[in-house]
Design a protein around this motif. Structure first.
Motif, PDB file in Angstrom:
ATOM      1  N   ARG A   1      30.576  29.149  44.644  1.00  0.00           N
ATOM      2  CA  ARG A   1      30.640  30.434  44.499  1.00  0.00           C
ATOM      3  C   ARG A   1      31.784  31.551  44.330  1.00  0.00           C
ATOM      4  N   ALA A   2      31.742  32.205  43.979  1.00  0.00           N
ATOM      5  CA  ALA A   2      33.022  33.660  43.922  1.00  0.00           C
ATOM      6  C   ALA A   2      32.729  34.463  44.354  1.00  0.00           C
ATOM      7  N   TYR A   3      34.154  34.964  45.699  1.00  0.00           N
ATOM      8  CA  TYR A   3      33.684  35.947  46.037  1.00  0.00           C
ATOM      9  C   TYR A   3      35.163  36.801  46.144  1.00  0.00           C
ATOM     10  N   GLN A   4      34.911  38.223  45.496  1.00  0.00           N
ATOM     11  CA  GLN A   4      35.926  38.804  45.945  1.00  0.00           C
ATOM     12  C   GLN A   4      36.557  39.563  46.997  1.00  0.00           C
ATOM     13  N   VAL A   5      37.943  39.365  47.818  1.00  0.00           N
ATOM     14  CA  VAL A   5      38.028  39.778  48.992  1.00  0.00           C
ATOM     15  C   VAL A   5      38.306  40.815  48.988  1.00  0.00           C
ATOM     16  N   HIS A   6      38.119  41.264  50.188  1.00  0.00           N
ATOM     17  CA  HIS A   6      38.137  42.439  50.188  1.00  0.00           C
ATOM     18  C   HIS A   6      39.351  42.377  52.078  1.00  0.00           C
ATOM     19  N   ASP A   7      40.714  43.168  51.448  1.00  0.00           N
ATOM     20  CA  ASP A   7      41.569  43.829  52.675  1.00  0.00           C
ATOM     21  C   ASP A   7      41.444  45.227  53.234  1.00  0.00           C
ATOM     22  N   PRO A   8      41.138  45.061  54.654  1.00  0.00           N
ATOM     23  CA  PRO A   8      41.065  46.624  54.550  1.00  0.00           C
ATOM     24  C   PRO A   8      42.378  47.410  55.389  1.00  0.00           C
ATOM     25  N   GLU A   9      43.366  46.097  55.794  1.00  0.00           N
ATOM     26  CA  GLU A   9      44.512  46.213  56.093  1.00  0.00           C
ATOM     27  C   GLU A   9      45.609  45.986  54.919  1.00  0.00           C
ATOM     28  N   ARG A  10      45.561  45.405  53.850  1.00  0.00           N
ATOM     29  CA  ARG A  10      46.367  45.674  52.955  1.00  0.00           C
ATOM     30  C   ARG A  10      44.966  45.307  51.552  1.00  0.00           C
ATOM     31  N   PRO A  11      45.028  46.707  51.062  1.00  0.00           N
ATOM     32  CA  PRO A  11      43.917  46.470  49.847  1.00  0.00           C
ATOM     33  C   PRO A  11      44.497  46.411  48.625  1.00  0.00           C
ATOM     34  N   GLU A  12      45.234  46.350  48.363  1.00  0.00           N
ATOM     35  CA  GLU A  12      46.473  46.676  46.981  1.00  0.00           C
ATOM     36  C   GLU A  12      46.743  44.583  47.834  1.00  0.00           C
ATOM     37  N   GLY A  13      46.591  43.757  48.444  1.00  0.00           N
ATOM     38  CA  GLY A  13      46.975  42.241  48.507  1.00  0.00           C
ATOM     39  C   GLY A  13      48.686  42.429  48.337  1.00  0.00           C
ATOM     40  N   LEU A  14      48.768  41.205  48.862  1.00  0.00           N
ATOM     41  CA  LEU A  14      50.933  40.910  48.821  1.00  0.00           C
ATOM     42  C   LEU A  14      50.781  39.563  48.066  1.00  0.00           C
ATOM     43  N   PHE A  15      51.168  38.757  47.749  1.00  0.00           N
ATOM     44  CA  PHE A  15      51.248  37.125  46.523  1.00  0.00           C
ATOM     45  C   PHE A  15      53.066  37.141  46.704  1.00  0.00           C
ATOM     46  N   THR A  16      53.368  36.786  47.089  1.00  0.00           N
ATOM     47  CA  THR A  16      54.679  35.882  47.164  1.00  0.00           C
ATOM     48  C   THR A  16      54.146  34.688  46.436  1.00  0.00           C
ATOM     49  N   GLY A  17      56.280  34.329  46.105  1.00  0.00           N
ATOM     50  CA  GLY A  17      56.293  32.990  45.568  1.00  0.00           C
ATOM     51  C   GLY A  17      57.192  31.315  47.040  1.00  0.00           C
ATOM     52  N   TYR A  18      56.989  30.670  46.823  1.00  0.00           N
ATOM     53  CA  TYR A  18      58.256  29.335  47.178  1.00  0.00           C
ATOM     54  C   TYR A  18      57.813  28.804  46.638  1.00  0.00           C
ATOM     55  N   TYR A  19      59.283  27.435  46.729  1.00  0.00           N
ATOM     56  CA  TYR A  19      59.943  26.443  47.191  1.00  0.00           C
ATOM     57  C   TYR A  19      60.079  25.626  46.983  1.00  0.00           C
TER      58      TYR A  19
END
Length: 365
Positions: free
Chosen positions: A77-95
């Motif tokens: 089942r799919a659930y969208q995540v709501h983060d009250p401390e970071r509503p916009e989300g943050l996605f970075t990359g590593y290698y």
């Protein structure tokens, strides 16, 4: 909990219908083997983890033939995540950095990469409360913080036979520490794979933020490449800057099953480029499929383009904290570095939970 996770239909996920989730299912199969055979992720509390038994059906079914999209839609089942401390989300990359090195110290290769020292301890609850740290050492029977990066790089561990390999410069070692793994092209021939073994326990300090605070680089220009260019131009200042990050990482030499895949992630499965994700392990279970809707560098000049993919949570990191926080594994070598380095994007994160896990957590299914 219900305010944090809201159910969504798969059909409403932008890009889901045109996306081929087969590669993500292959990544999930590796996670499933680990969950079924060991389940190391269940050894510590995970807020949205569920129990091993609630993952079993989905993990077993992953190995059956059939359409990957139907598999995920039927058993999750799919659930969208709501983060009250970071509503916009943050996605970075590593290698996985790839550098030159030698198994023996030479005039050229003089920077050590260390295996875990025997006096580095995982503190029990009492010692952790006393020191505020998860790792450290005992000095006269009393728990104390472990050696700092400066201490170690100035020779505090020399002469103990802990060196795995020797690199060309301190910046190479530093960025392998930051990424948590690396490939070393040996002067003797062949490639040595380094996987994370332990960390010293000191809090991680981002040196990019320090350069911004000091007015050395503007915030909108910060990337791994920009930091490395500055370090190359200012080697003496760079050495002292790296010491500002007291955290130190220890490694082990890894014999990996599939040379085409990445190093072992924190779940102890090999990472897959563009399909493995580092998450906050206190919140999310290793093996959890995650739909990301964000932006990533792509094409000429690494212009930002939509990145809508199904990935699998198989790793973690000191800086990966929070609900809507993820770090995409891009692979190894220079091409992966050029994508991972500049990635710092807002976006949406939707987690796929096995039906039984969602039921255990009391989520609407």
């Amino acid at each position: 909990m219900h305010g944090t996770l809201s159910p969504v239909d798969f059909a409403t996920l932008e890009g889901w219908r045109s996306h081929d989730p087969e590669a993500a299912r292959e990544a999930f199969r590796r996670s499933s083997r680990e969950i079924l055979e060991h389940g190391a992720g269940f050894r510590r509390p995970v807020r949205f983890g569920g129990s091993p038994s609630s993952w079993r059906s989905a993990c077993l079914a992953a190995f059956a033939a059939g359409d990957a999209r139907s598999y995920f839609e039927r058993l999750f089942r799919a659930y969208q995540v709501h983060d009250p401390e970071r509503p916009e989300g943050l996605f970075t990359g590593y290698y996985e950095p790839e550098v030159e090195g030698s198994r023996t110290r030479t005039e050229i290769f003089h920077v050590p990469v260390y295996r875990r020292p025997p006096d580095l301890l995982n503190f029990d609850d009492r010692a952790a409360e006393e020191t505020g740290l998860a790792y450290g050492r005992l000095v006269g029977g009393k728990p104390e913080p472990y050696l700092t990066r400066c201490d170690i790089e100035e020779g505090a561990l020399a002469g103990q036979g802990l060196e795995i390999v020797w690199l060309r410069d301190w910046a190479d070692a530093f960025f392998i520490h930051i990424q948590g793994s690396g490939r070393v092209r040996l002067a003797e021939g062949g490639v040595l794979r380094l996987s994370y073994a332990a960390k010293s326990g000191h809090p991680y300090t981002g040196i990019g933020a320090i350069l911004v605070q000091r007015g050395v680089l503007p915030e909108d220009a910060i990337s791994m490449q920009a930091i490395r260019r500055w370090m190359k131009a200012h080697p003496r200042e760079a050495r002292k800057l790296m010491w500002e990050n007291k955290s130190f990482v220890f490694f082990r030499e890894a014999a990996l099953e599939d040379r085409a895949l990445g190093a072992l992630g924190a779940q102890h499965v090999q990472l897959m480029p563009r399909r493995s994700l580092a998450v906050d392990r206190a919140l999310w279970m290793f093996g959890m499929p995650v739909w990301l809707d964000t932006l990533a560098p792509s094409g000429q000049g690494n212009r930002m383009a939509p990145f809508r993919q199904l990935l699998v949570a198989q790793d973690t990191g000191s800086a990966i904290k929070g609900l809507a926080r993820g770090d995409v594994y891009w692979g190894f070598g220079d091409q992966a570095a050029h994508i991972a380095g500049p990635m710092k994007s807002a976006g949406r994160m939707t987690v796929f939970l096995p039906v039984a896990v969602a039921g255990e957590l009391g989520l609407p299914t």
